[in-house]
Design an enzyme around this catalytic site. Structure first.
Site, short mmCIF file in Angstrom:
data_model
loop_
_atom_site.label_atom_id
_atom_site.label_comp_id
_atom_site.label_asym_id
_atom_site.label_seq_id
_atom_site.Cartn_x
_atom_site.Cartn_y
_atom_site.Cartn_z
N GLY A 1 46.93 44.14 37.27
CA GLY A 1 46.73 42.73 36.49
C GLY A 1 45.42 42.40 36.23
O GLY A 1 45.20 41.25 35.47
N PHE B 1 51.46 38.82 33.57
CA PHE B 1 52.61 39.23 33.95
C PHE B 1 53.69 38.28 34.24
O PHE B 1 54.69 38.30 34.71
CB PHE B 1 52.49 39.67 35.44
N HIS C 1 41.16 27.83 31.05
CA HIS C 1 41.57 28.56 32.16
C HIS C 1 40.70 27.82 33.53
O HIS C 1 39.71 27.28 32.91
CB HIS C 1 41.35 30.09 32.29
N LYS D 1 37.23 31.92 36.66
CA LYS D 1 37.77 33.12 35.80
C LYS D 1 36.47 33.55 35.15
O LYS D 1 35.62 33.07 34.61
CB LYS D 1 38.70 32.55 34.59
N GLY E 1 42.11 37.89 28.83
CA GLY E 1 43.13 39.05 28.44
C GLY E 1 44.09 38.65 27.51
O GLY E 1 44.52 39.48 26.60
N THR E 2 44.80 37.71 28.05
CA THR E 2 46.08 37.16 27.22
C THR E 2 45.77 36.89 25.96
O THR E 2 46.52 37.30 24.96
CB THR E 2 46.85 35.84 28.12
N1 LIG Z 1 47.69 40.16 34.45
C1 LIG Z 1 48.03 38.71 34.89
O1 LIG Z 1 49.00 38.19 35.08
C2 LIG Z 1 46.89 37.82 35.79
C3 LIG Z 1 47.35 36.55 36.22
C4 LIG Z 1 46.04 35.83 36.64
C5 LIG Z 1 44.84 36.63 36.80
N2 LIG Z 1 44.65 37.86 36.18
C6 LIG Z 1 43.42 38.58 36.44
O2 LIG Z 1 43.64 39.17 37.83
C7 LIG Z 1 42.27 39.35 38.57
C8 LIG Z 1 42.18 38.72 39.81
O3 LIG Z 1 42.47 37.18 39.58
P1 LIG Z 1 42.29 36.19 40.79
O4 LIG Z 1 42.69 34.73 40.11
O5 LIG Z 1 43.03 36.61 41.86
O6 LIG Z 1 41.01 36.17 40.90
P2 LIG Z 1 40.15 36.09 42.35
O7 LIG Z 1 40.64 34.80 42.95
O8 LIG Z 1 38.61 36.12 42.05
O9 LIG Z 1 40.71 37.43 43.37
C9 LIG Z 1 40.05 38.45 43.08
C10 LIG Z 1 39.63 39.20 44.37
O10 LIG Z 1 39.30 40.66 44.47
C11 LIG Z 1 38.15 40.68 45.18
N3 LIG Z 1 37.50 41.94 44.68
C12 LIG Z 1 36.64 42.30 43.97
N4 LIG Z 1 36.11 43.53 43.99
C13 LIG Z 1 37.28 44.21 44.83
C14 LIG Z 1 37.16 45.34 45.05
N5 LIG Z 1 36.63 46.36 44.49
N6 LIG Z 1 38.33 45.72 45.76
C15 LIG Z 1 39.05 44.92 46.44
N7 LIG Z 1 38.86 43.46 46.09
C16 LIG Z 1 38.01 43.23 45.05
C17 LIG Z 1 37.34 39.43 45.10
O11 LIG Z 1 36.37 39.38 46.14
P3 LIG Z 1 35.08 38.33 45.71
O12 LIG Z 1 35.76 37.10 45.56
O13 LIG Z 1 34.44 38.43 46.93
O14 LIG Z 1 34.39 39.02 44.58
C18 LIG Z 1 38.57 38.28 45.17
O15 LIG Z 1 38.89 37.91 46.39
C19 LIG Z 1 41.22 38.87 37.38
O16 LIG Z 1 40.93 39.76 36.67
C20 LIG Z 1 42.19 37.61 36.48
O17 LIG Z 1 41.86 37.74 35.22
C21 LIG Z 1 45.68 38.53 35.86
#
Ligand SMILES: NC(=O)c1ccc[n+]([C@@H]2O[C@H](COP(=O)([O-])OP(=O)(O)OC[C@H]3O[C@@H](n4cnc5c(N)ncnc54)[C@H](OP(=O)(O)O)[C@@H]3O)[C@@H](O)[C@H]2O)c1
Length: 246
Positions: free
Chosen positions: A94, A122, A154, A158, A164-165
């Site tokens: 995602g 998703f 957002h 972010k 991406g959406t």
């Molecule tokens: N497809 C969908 O439906 C959808 C929906 C919402 C979000 N997203 C996307 O999903 C991603 C995560 O979103 P989020 O809102 O959960 O962001 P988030 O709260 O910043 O969470 C991402 C997490 O991954 C950690 N991370 C960074 N590099 C990593 C690595 N190499 N291995 C494991 N963990 C790592 C980050 O740590 P640090 O904070 O310490 O860097 C953070 O805790 C983004 O790209 C967002 O755009 C997609």
């Protein structure tokens, strides 16, 4: 449509249970997905990777899972997916902001008989919104007096912009309307989960399509549904394949 007598659910939406899931990324989405898994009570999280235990993200540990769900960052997504491929574990990705590398990653998965579902979003509602925009663009293409304007909002944390959406919606519309460059305004406002707005505007009127996400649960439930669907498949898919949307 064929229905299961007990569950009253279409057969293709009957869920697997008892899967071992690796969660790669334990931020806002990783935590929402874990909550969804706990609430559903059907699967088990066997590996949880956050920035604090990156050393545990190994092929050996991944092999303990039936499927991995990856929500990290634009910088780490590709590396994490390729590690899942090496471990021969199907992956639901995602993470956004890495689409420029999509074709290379897709080839890598296809050449090595891997399994992957990617979606910039998703949520079931957003994927229906994609289909609605596809239809709207097919109608408006015959009326070039309408210009297309897009915006997305957002939360301030972010990392990628536009979302991406929004890029996915723009690509869908451009399949029909290629005569104009479609601008996307990306706004960042505290606590907004995700809003996408598409405007078809002429000098005399306008038609506006809006999707607003109220919580992350929709994305989380969709990611778990995709994990159940991909667990016994090979190939590269989008979420619309999981939902059976043409
Ligand atoms: N497809 C969908 O439906 C959808 C929906 C919402 C979000 N997203 C996307 O999903 C991603 C995560 O979103 P989020 O809102 O959960 O962001 P988030 O709260 O910043 O969470 C991402 C997490 O991954 C950690 N991370 C960074 N590099 C990593 C690595 N190499 N291995 C494991 N963990 C790592 C980050 O740590 P640090 O904070 O310490 O860097 C953070 O805790 C983004 O790209 C967002 O755009 C997609």
């Amino acid at each position: 449509m064929k229905l299961n007598a007990d569950l009253k659910l279409p057969l293709r939406f009957q869920k697997k249970s008892g899967m071992k899931i690796a969660l790669i990324g334990y931020g806002k989405m990783g935590k929402a997905i874990e909550q969804s898994i706990i609430q559903q009570g059907k699967h088990e999280v066997v590996l949880k990777i956050s920035i604090d235990n990156l050393n545990d993200l190994t092929v050996e540990n991944l092999k303990k899972a039936d499927v991995a769900i990856e929500f990290t960052s634009p910088e780490s997504a590709v590396k994490n997916m390729l590690l899942c491929l090496k471990a021969a574990v199907p992956v639901v990705c995602g993470s956004t902001g890495w689409l420029g590398k999509f074709e290379n990653v897709k080839k890598e998965f296809e050449n090595n008989k891997g399994a992957m579902v990617f979606a910039s979003n998703f949520s079931i509602g957003v994927n229906l919104f994609f289909a609605i925009n596809n239809y709207a663009a097919s109608l408006f293409k015959k009326h070039p007096q309408y210009e297309v304007l897009m915006s997305e909002i957002h939360h301030t944390e972010k990392k990628d912009a536009p979302s991406g959406t929004a890029i996915s919606i723009k690509k869908i519309i451009e399949q029909h309307i290629s005569s104009q460059a479609i601008p996307i305004e990306a706004l960042r406002i505290e606590n907004v989960v995700g809003t996408h707005n598409v405007l078809f505007k002429s000098a005399v009127d306008e038609v506006e399509l809006i999707h607003k996400a109220h919580s992350r649960s929709g994305f989380a439930e969709g990611a778990v549904l995709a994990a159940e669907w991909i667990a016994d498949k090979k190939g590269v898919y989008e979420f619309k394949d999981v939902l059976g949307i043409e």
